[in-house]
Design a protein around this motif. Structure first.
Motif, mmCIF file in Angstrom:
data_model
loop_
_atom_site.group_PDB
_atom_site.id
_atom_site.type_symbol
_atom_site.label_atom_id
_atom_site.label_comp_id
_atom_site.label_asym_id
_atom_site.label_seq_id
_atom_site.Cartn_x
_atom_site.Cartn_y
_atom_site.Cartn_z
ATOM 1 N N LEU A 57 10.831 -6.862 -1.430
ATOM 2 C CA LEU A 57 11.474 -6.213 -2.571
ATOM 3 C C LEU A 57 10.689 -6.405 -3.860
ATOM 4 O O LEU A 57 10.533 -5.466 -4.655
ATOM 5 N N LEU A 58 10.171 -7.613 -4.090
ATOM 6 C CA LEU A 58 9.558 -7.934 -5.372
ATOM 7 C C LEU A 58 8.039 -7.736 -5.375
ATOM 8 O O LEU A 58 7.491 -7.180 -6.329
ATOM 9 N N MET A 59 7.377 -8.191 -4.326
ATOM 10 C CA MET A 59 5.932 -7.984 -4.265
ATOM 11 C C MET A 59 5.628 -6.530 -3.929
ATOM 12 O O MET A 59 4.803 -5.890 -4.575
ATOM 13 N N PHE A 60 6.270 -6.016 -2.910
ATOM 14 C CA PHE A 60 6.221 -4.618 -2.518
ATOM 15 C C PHE A 60 4.815 -4.007 -2.543
ATOM 16 O O PHE A 60 4.555 -3.013 -3.206
ATOM 17 N N THR A 61 3.929 -4.640 -1.852
ATOM 18 C CA THR A 61 2.634 -4.033 -1.560
ATOM 19 C C THR A 61 2.181 -4.632 -0.239
ATOM 20 O O THR A 61 1.904 -5.836 -0.151
ATOM 21 N N GLN A 65 1.355 -8.575 0.975
ATOM 22 C CA GLN A 65 2.363 -9.317 1.726
ATOM 23 C C GLN A 65 1.777 -9.887 3.014
ATOM 24 O O GLN A 65 2.018 -11.052 3.353
ATOM 25 N N PHE A 66 1.014 -9.074 3.737
ATOM 26 C CA PHE A 66 0.397 -9.555 4.963
ATOM 27 C C PHE A 66 -0.619 -10.662 4.661
ATOM 28 O O PHE A 66 -0.747 -11.632 5.420
ATOM 29 N N ALA A 67 -1.359 -10.514 3.546
ATOM 30 C CA ALA A 67 -2.319 -11.552 3.166
ATOM 31 C C ALA A 67 -1.602 -12.859 2.853
ATOM 32 O O ALA A 67 -2.047 -13.945 3.249
ATOM 33 N N PHE A 68 -0.476 -12.766 2.167
ATOM 34 C CA PHE A 68 0.295 -13.954 1.778
ATOM 35 C C PHE A 68 0.772 -14.709 3.013
ATOM 36 O O PHE A 68 0.559 -15.922 3.137
ATOM 37 N N ASN A 92 -3.545 -1.940 -7.249
ATOM 38 C CA ASN A 92 -2.450 -1.130 -7.773
ATOM 39 C C ASN A 92 -2.585 -0.899 -9.275
ATOM 40 O O ASN A 92 -2.090 0.103 -9.798
ATOM 41 N N ALA A 93 -3.250 -1.836 -9.969
ATOM 42 C CA ALA A 93 -3.499 -1.629 -11.390
ATOM 43 C C ALA A 93 -4.436 -0.443 -11.607
ATOM 44 O O ALA A 93 -4.297 0.308 -12.577
ATOM 45 N N LEU A 94 -5.383 -0.270 -10.683
ATOM 46 C CA LEU A 94 -6.281 0.880 -10.775
ATOM 47 C C LEU A 94 -5.494 2.172 -10.553
ATOM 48 O O LEU A 94 -5.716 3.167 -11.242
ATOM 49 N N TYR A 95 -4.571 2.152 -9.582
ATOM 50 C CA TYR A 95 -3.736 3.328 -9.369
ATOM 51 C C TYR A 95 -2.900 3.622 -10.614
ATOM 52 O O TYR A 95 -2.715 4.783 -10.989
ATOM 53 N N GLY A 96 -2.389 2.563 -11.239
ATOM 54 C CA GLY A 96 -1.555 2.753 -12.420
ATOM 55 C C GLY A 96 -2.288 3.451 -13.545
ATOM 56 O O GLY A 96 -1.722 4.297 -14.245
ATOM 57 N N VAL A 116 6.722 1.328 -8.008
ATOM 58 C CA VAL A 116 6.466 2.153 -6.826
ATOM 59 C C VAL A 116 5.085 2.806 -6.868
ATOM 60 O O VAL A 116 4.810 3.732 -6.107
ATOM 61 N N THR A 117 4.217 2.322 -7.755
ATOM 62 C CA THR A 117 2.829 2.789 -7.758
ATOM 63 C C THR A 117 2.066 1.996 -6.702
ATOM 64 O O THR A 117 1.638 0.870 -6.921
ATOM 65 N N ILE A 118 1.937 2.592 -5.545
ATOM 66 C CA ILE A 118 1.316 1.944 -4.391
ATOM 67 C C ILE A 118 0.333 2.925 -3.757
ATOM 68 O O ILE A 118 0.171 4.056 -4.220
ATOM 69 N N ASP A 119 -0.305 2.494 -2.694
ATOM 70 C CA ASP A 119 -1.266 3.365 -2.008
ATOM 71 C C ASP A 119 -0.656 4.725 -1.671
ATOM 72 O O ASP A 119 -1.251 5.775 -1.932
ATOM 73 N N GLU A 120 0.529 4.692 -1.073
ATOM 74 C CA GLU A 120 1.119 5.907 -0.539
ATOM 75 C C GLU A 120 1.546 6.878 -1.635
ATOM 76 O O GLU A 120 1.279 8.088 -1.550
ATOM 77 N N SER A 121 2.227 6.379 -2.667
ATOM 78 C CA SER A 121 2.691 7.278 -3.730
ATOM 79 C C SER A 121 1.519 7.886 -4.492
ATOM 80 O O SER A 121 1.545 9.068 -4.856
ATOM 81 N N ALA A 122 0.479 7.094 -4.731
ATOM 82 C CA ALA A 122 -0.704 7.613 -5.412
ATOM 83 C C ALA A 122 -1.415 8.654 -4.556
ATOM 84 O O ALA A 122 -1.879 9.686 -5.051
ATOM 85 N N ALA A 123 -1.481 8.413 -3.248
ATOM 86 C CA ALA A 123 -2.171 9.344 -2.357
ATOM 87 C C ALA A 123 -1.450 10.681 -2.277
ATOM 88 O O ALA A 123 -2.072 11.742 -2.365
ATOM 89 N N VAL A 124 -0.128 10.651 -2.112
ATOM 90 C CA VAL A 124 0.630 11.896 -2.013
ATOM 91 C C VAL A 124 0.568 12.666 -3.335
ATOM 92 O O VAL A 124 0.395 13.892 -3.343
#
Length: 254
Positions: A57-61, A65-68, A92-96, A116-124
């Motif tokens: 919910l909070l990290m949401f990337t 998360q998998f790295a953590f 994600n800062a670059l996407y922002g 919600v600025t993540i790989d998927e939202s930026a790509a779409v």
């Protein structure tokens, strides 16, 4: 412009919007279902259900998360886990920086857009040819992934042992396939192909020698450097935005 042309234009816009929503939902489902894998692996790494849910919910990337949990599960220090996740999430800062001028959110909506600025939202969003459709794709994808990723994280954390290895179900390939579907039409031009090839080379060279997260971040920087040559919105988005502001032109009359 005749009324029939107005109706045709509105009809085309509605059809375009429906196509964007379908694309966004398909990406959100493909990505969200993979949350089962994260939930199962997080619990296996020693986190409880609530800690797993908080990460989603909070990290949401997903990559962070998998790295953590990878660092935590291998006995690494919490500081190392946070540093690795933070480094990978820096993309994600670059996407922002790219999405902020396009989304143009204000106030609380701006905070939601950042989350919600993540790989998927930026790509779409960047796969669309129209500013309105790009914003629609951004929000539908971002919110869709947020909801489904968190829901399936809980599923994976609760019944992960019963499911076994999520890779057996093809969940690890679903998100990658969705990205490939978005990316492939964008590689028609030589410039796009050059940027993609450069990013791949940088990632492959750095992967054996750099810490987790650095290859992905460096590959993203290749696209950023290339993007400096054409700052602002993509050309197609700028052109159609100008047509919307200036009203119907010769193309609308056809």
């Amino acid at each position: 412009m005749p009324a029939t042309d107005d109706a045709d234009l509105v009809g085309r816009e509605h059809a375009d919007a429906r196509a964007v929503v379908r694309q966004a939902v398909s990406v959100a489902v493909a990505t969200g279902v993979y949350g089962i894998s994260f939930g199962a692996l997080s619990v296996a790494a020693g986190l409880d259900l609530w800690q797993t849910m908080a990460l989603s919910l909070l990290m949401f990337t997903g990559g962070s998360q998998f790295a953590f949990i990878g660092v935590v599960g291998s006995g690494g220090a919490p500081v190392a886990a946070v540093a690795t996740a933070g480094l990978l999430g820096a993309r994600n800062a670059l996407y922002g920086a790219v999405m902020a001028p396009l989304v143009q959110a204000r106030g609380a909506r701006r905070l939601a857009a950042a989350h919600v600025t993540i790989d998927e939202s930026a790509a779409v969003a960047n796969a669309q040819r129209d500013v309105r459709d790009a914003r629609l794709g951004f929000w539908w994808t971002g919110v869709g992934v947020l909801v489904l990723w968190n829901a399936f994280t809980v599923v994976g954390a609760v019944v992960g042992d019963a499911l076994g290895d999520p890779a057996r179900w093809g969940l690890d390939a679903a998100a990658a396939a969705a990205f490939l579907g978005l990316l492939w039409p964008r590689l028609a031009g030589r410039a796009a192909q050059g940027v993609a090839a450069g990013a791949v080379v940088v990632a492959l060279v750095l992967t054996p020698v750099a810490p987790a997260g650095v290859p992905v971040l460096a590959a993203a920087l290749v696209a950023v450097v290339a993007g400096w040559r054409t700052p602002g919105e993509p050309t197609a988005l700028r052109a159609r935005a100008r047509r919307r502001r200036s009203g119907p032109g010769p193309e609308a009359a056809r």
